[in-house]
Design an enzyme around this catalytic site. Sequence first.
Site: not given
Ligand code: IFM
Length: 450
Positions: A166, A353
């Site tokens: 990210e 994710e």
């Molecule tokens: O916890 C975060 C992660 O570090 C990166 N993506 C989103 C998750 C939830 O907010």
Amino acid sequence: MTVLSFPDDFLWGTATSAYQIEGAWNEDGKGPSVWDRFAHQPGRVVGNQNGDTACDHYHRWREDLDLIKELGLKAYRFSISWPRVMPAGKGKVNAPGLDFYDRLVDGLLERGIEPFPTLFHYDLPLALHEKGGWTERDTASAFGEYARVLADRLGDRVTWWITINEPQIVALLGYLAGMHAPGVRSPRAMVRAAHTLLLAHGESVRAIRSTAKRPARIGIALNLAPVHPVSGRAIDRQAAENFDIISNRMYLDPILRGAYPPNLWRYFRPFAPAIRDGDMQKIAEPIDFLGVNYYTRVVVAGSRLIPFLGGRMVKPEGGEYSDVGSETYPEGLGELLDRIWTDYHPARLLVSENGIAVKDVPDTAGAVDDPVRISYLRGHLAVLHRTIQKKVPVIGYFIWSQMDNFEWSLGYGKRFGLVYIDFATQQRIRKSSFHWYAEVIRRNGLEDMR
Ligand code: IFM
């Protein structure tokens, strides 16, 4: 009952990151990261919490890997702490730090689980921040050097690599909004950080490919979202386009097309970074998969009063919202994957994710029942199944997160895990979603609820 079956070699996984779970923030020669410093500053994190101990995974990793094996995962995504491996970000390697990840990789392989390391998940070595951090081009070269060290040590056993998690969040929350480490608030710094992060990604792809002993499959994890205008009015549509360019296309276009979106600099004209010859080629170094972190869609209302983005995010009425306030919108995952496939055609896609924060509380018997999480995951998997049926090449799905952990500036109160962590005792409790996911993996699919 019919089952929505997934491809035989589908990679069922979960994800975590180093600062959010490891703890041991100053043990065995680890250097400080920007998050160590940020979280130690009063007022930065809810309740002044920090990742000093987190889930104590650094010491309890065997128990955690046993839970991962019990879940039946095919793959596990974790991140490597750069300052644990290279305390100053470059130069000296900290042998005990590197040994930890070596053992973790072996521990996964012994249990029949494919390791998916991410090289950078927000915890920049503080020493590099003090030299300019992500606003400084040298940080991209340092990242390349760090990637080479990892590929040299782990590249005989690791096949799958994720370079950066990210970059958008690092640039937007770390350098523009100041809500994440290093807490900078500057549009100029944000744009420069974004460009250096992209360069660092390219540097590390080259470094891993040329160093690893086995053929590497390399990708990046971008947090992406479909952006919807709140109405069909021109002002709302324009605002949605602005949001899309700044949050999605600013990263997708350079990585997969080798150019920033044509009108990006109209937002950032005074702050545009110096792009040197060869930069865009480096950023677009071919990757083997694109990781997509998807949680929710973005709905935008236009406003002439808001400079720069020309609008703000709104919450549509009647939606279901998570404990961090994001709307549950499974259809968005399908829309997003279709669009990326149609517009960019990456070699493969991976849902790197997906998950939801729920206010989980153990009952009097100590069990944690989380039907809301199961329903969220089921909804997204059903959409994903449909997407794969349409021949969009999605090779895996990783739930955020394996266990409850430190949710950055929101601290420990926001729980995303399949495993509940009692942070006072470090007890691990399997939630009902853990058992549900184990069953999905065992069947390689889920029951069709339509
Ligand atoms: O916890 C975060 C992660 O570090 C990166 N993506 C989103 C998750 C939830 O907010």
